[in-house]
Design a protein around this motif. Structure first.
Motif, PDB file in Angstrom:
ATOM      1  N   LEU A  48       5.517   4.710  -3.180  1.00 34.21           N
ATOM      2  CA  LEU A  48       4.281   5.494  -3.190  1.00 34.21           C
ATOM      3  C   LEU A  48       4.547   6.904  -3.731  1.00 34.21           C
ATOM      4  O   LEU A  48       3.774   7.419  -4.551  1.00 34.21           O
ATOM      5  CB  LEU A  48       3.690   5.555  -1.780  1.00 34.21           C
ATOM      6  CG  LEU A  48       2.317   6.176  -1.625  1.00 34.21           C
ATOM      7  CD1 LEU A  48       1.280   5.439  -2.467  1.00 34.21           C
ATOM      8  CD2 LEU A  48       1.901   6.168  -0.156  1.00 34.21           C
ATOM      9  N   ALA A  49       5.637   7.516  -3.298  1.00 31.65           N
ATOM     10  CA  ALA A  49       5.995   8.847  -3.808  1.00 31.65           C
ATOM     11  C   ALA A  49       6.268   8.796  -5.303  1.00 31.65           C
ATOM     12  O   ALA A  49       5.830   9.674  -6.057  1.00 31.65           O
ATOM     13  CB  ALA A  49       7.212   9.388  -3.060  1.00 31.65           C
ATOM     14  N   THR A  50       6.963   7.769  -5.752  1.00 34.04           N
ATOM     15  CA  THR A  50       7.284   7.643  -7.169  1.00 34.04           C
ATOM     16  C   THR A  50       6.033   7.418  -7.999  1.00 34.04           C
ATOM     17  O   THR A  50       5.847   8.051  -9.045  1.00 34.04           O
ATOM     18  CB  THR A  50       8.282   6.482  -7.385  1.00 34.04           C
ATOM     19  OG1 THR A  50       9.429   6.688  -6.567  1.00 34.04           O
ATOM     20  CG2 THR A  50       8.710   6.394  -8.839  1.00 34.04           C
ATOM     21  N   ALA A  51       5.167   6.531  -7.542  1.00 36.58           N
ATOM     22  CA  ALA A  51       3.971   6.190  -8.314  1.00 36.58           C
ATOM     23  C   ALA A  51       2.970   7.335  -8.365  1.00 36.58           C
ATOM     24  O   ALA A  51       2.278   7.507  -9.370  1.00 36.58           O
ATOM     25  CB  ALA A  51       3.307   4.947  -7.720  1.00 36.58           C
ATOM     26  N   THR A  52       2.872   8.124  -7.310  1.00 32.31           N
ATOM     27  CA  THR A  52       1.841   9.168  -7.269  1.00 32.31           C
ATOM     28  C   THR A  52       2.350  10.548  -7.653  1.00 32.31           C
ATOM     29  O   THR A  52       1.597  11.353  -8.191  1.00 32.31           O
ATOM     30  CB  THR A  52       1.205   9.253  -5.865  1.00 32.31           C
ATOM     31  OG1 THR A  52       2.212   9.520  -4.901  1.00 32.31           O
ATOM     32  CG2 THR A  52       0.475   7.964  -5.532  1.00 32.31           C
ATOM     33  N   LEU A  53       3.613  10.832  -7.375  1.00 30.65           N
ATOM     34  CA  LEU A  53       4.135  12.180  -7.614  1.00 30.65           C
ATOM     35  C   LEU A  53       5.200  12.249  -8.700  1.00 30.65           C
ATOM     36  O   LEU A  53       5.550  13.333  -9.145  1.00 30.65           O
ATOM     37  CB  LEU A  53       4.718  12.749  -6.307  1.00 30.65           C
ATOM     38  CG  LEU A  53       3.756  12.837  -5.124  1.00 30.65           C
ATOM     39  CD1 LEU A  53       4.500  13.270  -3.869  1.00 30.65           C
ATOM     40  CD2 LEU A  53       2.622  13.792  -5.431  1.00 30.65           C
ATOM     41  N   GLY A  54       5.759  11.110  -9.079  1.00 33.22           N
ATOM     42  CA  GLY A  54       6.781  11.085 -10.119  1.00 33.22           C
ATOM     43  C   GLY A  54       8.157  10.721  -9.590  1.00 33.22           C
ATOM     44  O   GLY A  54       8.383  10.606  -8.387  1.00 33.22           O
ATOM     45  N   CYS A  55       9.068  10.561 -10.526  1.00 32.45           N
ATOM     46  CA  CYS A  55      10.418  10.094 -10.186  1.00 32.45           C
ATOM     47  C   CYS A  55      11.198  11.090  -9.344  1.00 32.45           C
ATOM     48  O   CYS A  55      11.953  10.685  -8.453  1.00 32.45           O
ATOM     49  CB  CYS A  55      11.187   9.767 -11.458  1.00 32.45           C
ATOM     50  SG  CYS A  55      10.579   8.293 -12.286  1.00 32.45           S
ATOM     51  N   ALA A  56      11.035  12.381  -9.588  1.00 32.82           N
ATOM     52  CA  ALA A  56      11.784  13.374  -8.807  1.00 32.82           C
ATOM     53  C   ALA A  56      11.434  13.272  -7.326  1.00 32.82           C
ATOM     54  O   ALA A  56      12.330  13.309  -6.465  1.00 32.82           O
ATOM     55  CB  ALA A  56      11.502  14.779  -9.332  1.00 32.82           C
ATOM     56  N   SER A  57      10.166  13.120  -7.017  1.00 31.18           N
ATOM     57  CA  SER A  57       9.749  12.966  -5.615  1.00 31.18           C
ATOM     58  C   SER A  57      10.258  11.654  -5.042  1.00 31.18           C
ATOM     59  O   SER A  57      10.644  11.584  -3.871  1.00 31.18           O
ATOM     60  CB  SER A  57       8.230  13.035  -5.504  1.00 31.18           C
ATOM     61  OG  SER A  57       7.783  14.329  -5.794  1.00 31.18           O
ATOM     62  N   GLY A  58      10.255  10.606  -5.852  1.00 29.85           N
ATOM     63  CA  GLY A  58      10.778   9.318  -5.401  1.00 29.85           C
ATOM     64  C   GLY A  58      12.257   9.396  -5.060  1.00 29.85           C
ATOM     65  O   GLY A  58      12.697   8.892  -4.022  1.00 29.85           O
ATOM     66  N   ILE A 159      -2.807   2.840  -2.707  1.00 32.95           N
ATOM     67  CA  ILE A 159      -3.295   3.608  -3.856  1.00 32.95           C
ATOM     68  C   ILE A 159      -4.756   3.279  -4.139  1.00 32.95           C
ATOM     69  O   ILE A 159      -5.557   4.156  -4.473  1.00 32.95           O
ATOM     70  CB  ILE A 159      -2.403   3.353  -5.091  1.00 32.95           C
ATOM     71  CG1 ILE A 159      -1.039   4.018  -4.878  1.00 32.95           C
ATOM     72  CG2 ILE A 159      -3.062   3.882  -6.360  1.00 32.95           C
ATOM     73  CD1 ILE A 159      -0.022   3.715  -5.953  1.00 32.95           C
ATOM     74  N   LYS A 160      -5.111   2.019  -3.974  1.00 33.34           N
ATOM     75  CA  LYS A 160      -6.486   1.598  -4.244  1.00 33.34           C
ATOM     76  C   LYS A 160      -7.467   2.139  -3.203  1.00 33.34           C
ATOM     77  O   LYS A 160      -8.601   2.493  -3.534  1.00 33.34           O
ATOM     78  CB  LYS A 160      -6.540   0.067  -4.266  1.00 33.34           C
ATOM     79  CG  LYS A 160      -7.855  -0.511  -4.686  1.00 33.34           C
ATOM     80  CD  LYS A 160      -7.780  -2.017  -4.773  1.00 33.34           C
ATOM     81  CE  LYS A 160      -9.131  -2.584  -5.103  1.00 33.34           C
ATOM     82  NZ  LYS A 160      -9.135  -4.031  -5.135  1.00 33.34           N
ATOM     83  N   LYS A 161      -7.046   2.237  -1.938  1.00 35.93           N
ATOM     84  CA  LYS A 161      -7.955   2.606  -0.845  1.00 35.93           C
ATOM     85  C   LYS A 161      -8.041   4.108  -0.576  1.00 35.93           C
ATOM     86  O   LYS A 161      -9.045   4.578  -0.088  1.00 35.93           O
ATOM     87  CB  LYS A 161      -7.567   1.881   0.442  1.00 35.93           C
ATOM     88  CG  LYS A 161      -7.718   0.374   0.367  1.00 35.93           C
ATOM     89  CD  LYS A 161      -9.170  -0.016   0.218  1.00 35.93           C
ATOM     90  CE  LYS A 161      -9.314  -1.520   0.169  1.00 35.93           C
ATOM     91  NZ  LYS A 161     -10.666  -1.939  -0.073  1.00 35.93           N
ATOM     92  N   LEU A 162      -6.960   4.832  -0.828  1.00 33.66           N
ATOM     93  CA  LEU A 162      -6.980   6.274  -0.553  1.00 33.66           C
ATOM     94  C   LEU A 162      -7.797   7.006  -1.618  1.00 33.66           C
ATOM     95  O   LEU A 162      -7.828   6.593  -2.770  1.00 33.66           O
ATOM     96  CB  LEU A 162      -5.567   6.837  -0.506  1.00 33.66           C
ATOM     97  CG  LEU A 162      -4.779   6.567   0.752  1.00 33.66           C
ATOM     98  CD1 LEU A 162      -3.396   7.175   0.654  1.00 33.66           C
ATOM     99  CD2 LEU A 162      -5.480   7.103   1.990  1.00 33.66           C
TER     100      LEU A 162
END
Length: 168
Positions: A48-58, A159-162
């Motif tokens: 979720l962190a990777t998909a929404t915030l990018g690889c660095a957050s992941g 991701i779909k529901k939030l």
């Protein structure tokens, strides 16, 4: 809404804390079918962190989860397996997510889970000098597919529901 740096840092910290808590709770239960086999609920927050915030957050979420989770669960030796496998599998997931077109989040999760279990098994065989444990690979791959499907579907639903403005 463009995410500010502070917002990304706060969400990364939240995802790291949730991943660590999930990791510690999951470590309290016995493995599924064979030693080391788990669903990997904490990976929901990493993906979720990777998909929404990018690889660095992941990568930050992954590293915090492994280091603190291993420390809190009392299994320090798992760092050498988990960190190696996690970094390699998340690297592949980032490549699939941001460089390859038309790959679903669920397929990315499955690929990451299978790579993770394969690398962990390989590291174990190398460190313990017991190549006989490679016979577990087919079974671990099946468990990896099930785990990847579970995690990928959970992240897809989140991701779909939030609300879009919350995660971007």
């Amino acid at each position: 809404m463009k995410k500010s740096t502070v917002y990304k840092i706060c969400l990364t910290g939240l995802f790291s804390a949730l991943a660590t808590i999930a990791f510690v709770i999951e470590s309290l239960f016995p493995p599924l079918f064979m030693p080391g086999a788990r669903i990997g609920v904490s990976n929901v927050f990493i993906l979720l962190a990777t998909a929404t915030l990018g690889c660095a957050s992941g990568f930050t979420t992954l590293t915090v989860k492994i280091l603190l989770g291993s420390l809190f669960s009392g299994n320090i030796s798992s760092i050498m397996y988990s960190l190696t496998a996690g970094l390699i599998s998340l690297s592949i997931e980032c490549i699939l997510m941001f460089k390859v077109k038309r790959v679903s989040l669920i397929a990315i999760s499955v690929a990451g889970a299978v790579i993770n279990t394969t690398v962990q098994n390989a590291v174990f065989c190398i460190i313990s000098n017991t190549p006989e444990f490679f016979v577990y690979l087919p079974y671990l791959a099946v468990i990896g597919v099930i785990s990847g499907l579970t995690v990928g579907f959970a992240v897809y639903l989140i991701i779909k529901k939030l609300p879009k403005k919350l995660l971007g």
